[in-house]
Scaffold this motif. Structure first.
Motif, mmCIF file in Angstrom:
data_model
loop_
_atom_site.group_PDB
_atom_site.id
_atom_site.type_symbol
_atom_site.label_atom_id
_atom_site.label_comp_id
_atom_site.label_asym_id
_atom_site.label_seq_id
_atom_site.Cartn_x
_atom_site.Cartn_y
_atom_site.Cartn_z
ATOM 1 N N ARG A 1 0.831 -1.215 0.000
ATOM 2 C CA ARG A 1 0.000 0.000 0.000
ATOM 3 C C ARG A 1 0.861 1.258 0.000
ATOM 4 O O ARG A 1 0.577 2.211 -0.725
ATOM 5 C CB ARG A 1 -0.955 -0.019 1.193
ATOM 6 C CG ARG A 1 -2.160 -0.921 0.947
ATOM 7 C CD ARG A 1 -2.871 -1.250 2.236
ATOM 8 N NE ARG A 1 -3.347 -0.065 2.913
ATOM 9 C CZ ARG A 1 -3.626 -0.016 4.211
ATOM 10 N NH1 ARG A 1 -3.475 -1.079 4.953
ATOM 11 N NH2 ARG A 1 -4.063 1.095 4.753
ATOM 12 N N THR A 2 1.947 1.267 0.809
ATOM 13 C CA THR A 2 2.797 2.462 0.799
ATOM 14 C C THR A 2 3.473 2.629 -0.555
ATOM 15 O O THR A 2 3.840 3.734 -0.934
ATOM 16 C CB THR A 2 3.898 2.402 1.874
ATOM 17 O OG1 THR A 2 4.760 1.297 1.599
ATOM 18 C CG2 THR A 2 3.331 2.262 3.264
ATOM 19 N N ARG B 1 3.119 5.729 11.384
ATOM 20 C CA ARG B 1 2.077 5.022 10.642
ATOM 21 C C ARG B 1 0.939 5.966 10.247
ATOM 22 O O ARG B 1 0.306 5.782 9.212
ATOM 23 C CB ARG B 1 1.537 3.853 11.470
ATOM 24 C CG ARG B 1 2.540 2.694 11.580
ATOM 25 C CD ARG B 1 2.014 1.606 12.481
ATOM 26 N NE ARG B 1 0.763 1.045 11.988
ATOM 27 C CZ ARG B 1 0.691 0.085 11.074
ATOM 28 N NH1 ARG B 1 1.779 -0.451 10.604
ATOM 29 N NH2 ARG B 1 -0.471 -0.362 10.675
ATOM 30 N N MET C 1 8.311 3.872 2.080
ATOM 31 C CA MET C 1 8.455 3.505 3.481
ATOM 32 C C MET C 1 9.270 2.227 3.595
ATOM 33 O O MET C 1 9.095 1.288 2.830
ATOM 34 C CB MET C 1 7.079 3.310 4.118
ATOM 35 C CG MET C 1 7.139 2.978 5.592
ATOM 36 S SD MET C 1 5.567 3.342 6.398
ATOM 37 C CE MET C 1 5.872 2.670 8.030
ATOM 38 N N GLY D 1 2.012 2.164 -3.357
ATOM 39 C CA GLY D 1 1.071 2.656 -4.354
ATOM 40 C C GLY D 1 -0.012 1.686 -4.775
ATOM 41 O O GLY D 1 -0.744 1.960 -5.716
ATOM 42 N N ALA D 2 -0.117 0.530 -4.107
ATOM 43 C CA ALA D 2 -1.145 -0.425 -4.491
ATOM 44 C C ALA D 2 -2.379 -0.229 -3.612
ATOM 45 O O ALA D 2 -2.262 -0.147 -2.394
ATOM 46 C CB ALA D 2 -0.616 -1.848 -4.347
ATOM 47 N N PHE E 1 10.044 -0.762 6.231
ATOM 48 C CA PHE E 1 9.504 -1.341 7.460
ATOM 49 C C PHE E 1 10.605 -1.999 8.275
ATOM 50 O O PHE E 1 11.642 -2.388 7.743
ATOM 51 C CB PHE E 1 8.437 -2.383 7.116
ATOM 52 C CG PHE E 1 7.175 -1.782 6.595
ATOM 53 C CD1 PHE E 1 6.075 -1.641 7.422
ATOM 54 C CD2 PHE E 1 7.083 -1.339 5.292
ATOM 55 C CE1 PHE E 1 4.913 -1.075 6.946
ATOM 56 C CE2 PHE E 1 5.923 -0.768 4.808
ATOM 57 C CZ PHE E 1 4.834 -0.642 5.637
ATOM 58 N N ALA F 1 2.089 7.820 7.289
ATOM 59 C CA ALA F 1 2.020 6.946 6.111
ATOM 60 C C ALA F 1 0.580 6.650 5.710
ATOM 61 O O ALA F 1 0.337 6.189 4.604
ATOM 62 C CB ALA F 1 2.751 5.637 6.397
ATOM 63 N N GLY F 2 -0.375 6.893 6.616
ATOM 64 C CA GLY F 2 -1.772 6.596 6.308
ATOM 65 C C GLY F 2 -2.167 5.178 6.664
ATOM 66 O O GLY F 2 -3.262 4.736 6.329
ATOM 67 N N LEU F 3 -1.292 4.428 7.315
ATOM 68 C CA LEU F 3 -1.625 3.052 7.692
ATOM 69 C C LEU F 3 -2.533 3.036 8.918
ATOM 70 O O LEU F 3 -3.274 2.091 9.139
ATOM 71 C CB LEU F 3 -0.347 2.254 7.969
ATOM 72 C CG LEU F 3 0.568 2.081 6.744
ATOM 73 C CD1 LEU F 3 1.904 1.488 7.152
ATOM 74 C CD2 LEU F 3 -0.093 1.205 5.698
ATOM 75 N N LEU G 1 4.424 7.966 -1.205
ATOM 76 C CA LEU G 1 5.544 7.995 -0.285
ATOM 77 C C LEU G 1 6.329 6.708 -0.393
ATOM 78 O O LEU G 1 5.934 5.773 -1.076
ATOM 79 C CB LEU G 1 5.065 8.242 1.145
ATOM 80 C CG LEU G 1 3.824 7.511 1.655
ATOM 81 C CD1 LEU G 1 4.174 6.133 2.110
ATOM 82 C CD2 LEU G 1 3.236 8.301 2.803
ATOM 83 N N THR H 1 -3.355 5.497 1.915
ATOM 84 C CA THR H 1 -1.903 5.306 1.806
ATOM 85 C C THR H 1 -1.406 5.275 0.367
ATOM 86 O O THR H 1 -0.420 5.929 0.033
ATOM 87 C CB THR H 1 -1.524 3.983 2.485
ATOM 88 O OG1 THR H 1 -1.985 4.031 3.819
ATOM 89 C CG2 THR H 1 -0.036 3.766 2.485
ATOM 90 N N HIS H 2 -2.101 4.493 -0.487
ATOM 91 C CA HIS H 2 -1.562 4.278 -1.827
ATOM 92 C C HIS H 2 -1.636 5.509 -2.704
ATOM 93 O O HIS H 2 -1.078 5.524 -3.795
ATOM 94 C CB HIS H 2 -2.238 3.078 -2.504
ATOM 95 C CG HIS H 2 -3.710 3.225 -2.692
ATOM 96 N ND1 HIS H 2 -4.621 2.994 -1.697
ATOM 97 C CD2 HIS H 2 -4.421 3.587 -3.781
ATOM 98 C CE1 HIS H 2 -5.840 3.201 -2.178
ATOM 99 N NE2 HIS H 2 -5.745 3.551 -3.424
#
Lengths: 284, 345
Positions: A188-189, B47, B79, A191-192, B81, B50-52, B77, B72-73
């Motif tokens: 998701r980070t 987080r 990231m 871009g999916a 982990f 990042a929008g998580l 950005l 997030t997508h």
């Protein structure tokens, strides 16, 4: 723990019990079946030891080829339906709270406790004209009058998918629980969208598990002989139905055994093909 | 304004407040380290950026645009982990190309960019290897390259180096800092390793209990800690109780000390003095008097533990300036006013 190759006969001791069980309950019956498939049938209903290929010859007809083809097609359809439904379902299940997961898993396990007969008759009621689900649609105004949905291919498929679905979930569950949840977050980070992440990360990362599950459900569905009879027309009968028919009602053990051996060989061949195709895909 | 701005960002889990009213602006191109003990809310804050996780209060703006509710997508950005989260079914090259593939970039562009990124992280020629065949440091580089593939506006790293051994970690810190300066990308790193923060950051944000305690340059955090938590958390320090009487005369640990002021109308405060700033002399002459309890000679540095009125004061010196003391000997502890930081109680 030290791992050493066994040296003396006694070192193989722990294997003795499982080996015995396997021989008594698998190797001996299976060998008997193979032997019987070459025996000669007596008109009286029994058979005498012989070596003839007549049972296999009789099998090589268009009728049995059609039945075999339909059986394989049905089993593949059941396997694909189950996996397509169960992978997203199990994925979402593993992301739920622990308590919710337990409730779902208990519910699925309770489906496993139902016998094939009960499942068959429950669905034949649900698909019937007088008491079936179409009556609900009529009440909701979506249909003008109730109708019977069985016997039909759809009914057979539904019943078998219903029966195999809990197994599918239980086989997929451990692999999906172990799947690192940061993999989807990472996707998701990068871009999916969540749906894209599911198809580009979760499904490919679980490819081997999914293949194994497909094979398991396929084989499970191949052995089904009650549901096609309860929910389907004679043209929906599988090879397993015919084997049962020959073995129990026609008392033709040698022919039933020959069909069973043939079914096992075809199944093994298909599984081998799947495994080889999977290896190729991995190497590419 | 260009850069990242957090406006009273709050995150509550039930009755527990993980992040409480955080205000922070990160100008474009700066390197920020969020530092704090585990459970201080730094990862939750990252987080949310990042929008998580979604904040339960407050807002996040990136380059003037409100991104608090942007999924997030769509945030563009990169990231990294803590677990790295490399995709096990893809090769090194495919991992790095993933964000480009998701955005349907042309195949030849993807390949060009992957080669560029691989040479940037010193892994040229590794594109076709499976990620499972890489060492820890190499996986780290792949994760960094993948996060930077789309030249993101914001580069986030969650404890990125914690899985590496000490030597490799220090080398990666320098490398990461140089990479960030070369790309001029706004970077936020969460870490619990203060050396890491001091090495890399333009701004260190010290967090505790879901709140920012201090946000400043590393040297300022070290020299001018805002409170006793920061002083104690960053490096080691001596925290000494100080009292002032009505006329402004200050005593530390019950002994009068000249030259130190606690500020107007402050009766009680805590003094923070770094061990390397503590000088030991002969007793008397206005120094605090104490007794040496232990000397730890580490070769490169010598730590002297002194008991002053029941409190332990640590002095650190180099071998060249070795204090001439032995255990049980009375000494004088000199507190120079310009290195003592007065902290409110």
């Amino acid at each position: 723990m030290r791992r050493e190759a066994p040296h003396r006969l006694a070192d193989y001791g722990p294997l003795f019990f499982p080996a015995m069980m396997l021989i008594v309950f698998f190797v001996v019956p299976f060998a008997t079946m193979i032997a019987v498939s070459f025996f000669q049938r007596q008109q009286g209903g029994f058979y005498v030891p012989a070596f003839e290929l007549a049972n296999y010859q009789r099998f090589l007809s268009l009728f049995f080829a059609n039945v075999l083809g339909f059986s394989l097609m049905l089993a593949i359809a059941v396997a694909v339906c189950c996996v397509v439904l169960a992978v997203p379902f199990t994925y979402l299940l593993t992301r739920m709270a622990r308590k919710v997961q337990v409730v779902w898993l208990v519910a699925l396990l309770s489906v496993l406790s139902l016998s094939e007969v009960i499942i068959g008759f429950a669905w034949s009621t649900l698909f019937s004209r007088t008491a079936g689900i179409t009556n609900l649609l009529v009440m909701a105004g979506l249909m003008s009058e109730a109708k019977a949905l069985l016997p039909s291919f759809g009914a057979v498929l539904t019943g078998m998918v219903y029966q195999a679905f809990p197994y599918t979930v239980l086989v997929l569950y451990p692999a999906l629980v172990r799947l690192d949840p940061t993999l989807t977050e990472a996707a998701r980070t990068l871009g999916a969208s969540p749906v894209k992440a599911f198809f580009t990360v979760v499904v490919p990362a679980l490819r081997n598990t999914i293949t194994a599950t497909l094979i398991m459900v396929f084989i499970f569905a191949l052995g089904s002989y009650l549901l096609p009879q309860i929910l389907g027309r004679p043209q929906h009968w599988t090879l397993s139905v015919l084997i049962t028919d020959q073995a129990i009602y026609q008392s033709n053990m040698p022919f039933a055994a020959a069909m069973a051996v043939f079914l096992v060989l075809v199944t093994l061949g298909l599984v081998a093909l799947t495994v080889i195709a999977g290896r190729k895909g991995e190497a590419a | 304004m260009s850069g990242l701005a957090l406006n009273s960002v709050t995150k509550e889990f039930g009755t527990f407040t993980a992040v409480n009213n955080v205000e922070l602006t990160v100008p474009h191109g700066t390197f920020v380290c969020m530092l704090g003990p585990s459970g201080c809310g730094k990862t939750t804050l990252l987080r949310m950026i990042a929008g998580l996780d979604l904040p339960t209060g407050g807002g996040i703006r990136l380059d003037g645009e409100d991104i608090t509710r942007v999924p997030t997508h769509k945030r563009n950005l990169g990231m990294v982990f803590q677990s790295l989260a490399l995709f096990p079914h893809l090769t090194v090259g495919e991992n790095i190309a993933y964000p480009l593939r998701i955005r349907s970039a042309p195949k030849e562009d993807q390949k060009k960019r992957v080669d560029e990124l691989l040479s940037m992280v010193h892994l040229s020629g590794y594109a076709d290897r499976p990620v499972s065949k890489l060492s820890g440091g190499q996986r780290q580089r792949v994760a960094i390259a993948r996060a930077l593939a789309i030249s993101p506006k914001l580069f986030l790293l969650d404890e990125p180096l914690s899985a590496l051994d000490a030597k490799l970690r220090e080398a990666m810190q320098v490398e990461l800092r140089q990479l960030q300066q070369q790309l001029g990308i706004t970077t936020i790193v969460v870490t619990h390793d203060q050396r890491e923060a001091m090495t890399m950051a333009d701004t260190v944000v010290v967090m505790n209990g879901g709140e920012i305690r201090q946000a400043a340059s590393p040297i300022e955090i070290y020299r001018r800690p805002a409170d006793t938590f920061v002083a104690d958390f960053i490096g080691s320090t001596n925290l000494l109780e100080a009292e002032a009487d009505g006329t402004g005369r200050v005593s530390v640990l019950g002994q009068p000390v000249a030259g130190i002021s606690l500020g107007p109308n402050v009766r009680k405060a805590t003094l923070s003095i770094r061990p390397e700033d503590v000088h030991l002399t002969a007793p008397g002459n206005g120094a605090l008097s104490g007794t040496v309890t232990f000397v730890r000679d580490l070769g490169g540095t010598i730590e002297t533990f002194v008991d002053v009125a029941g409190h332990q004061v640590v002095a650190v010196s180099t071998p060249r300036a070795r204090p001439d003391v032995s255990v049980g000997q009375p000494v004088g502890v000199v507190l120079l006013p310009d290195v003592c930081v007065v902290l409110a109680k």
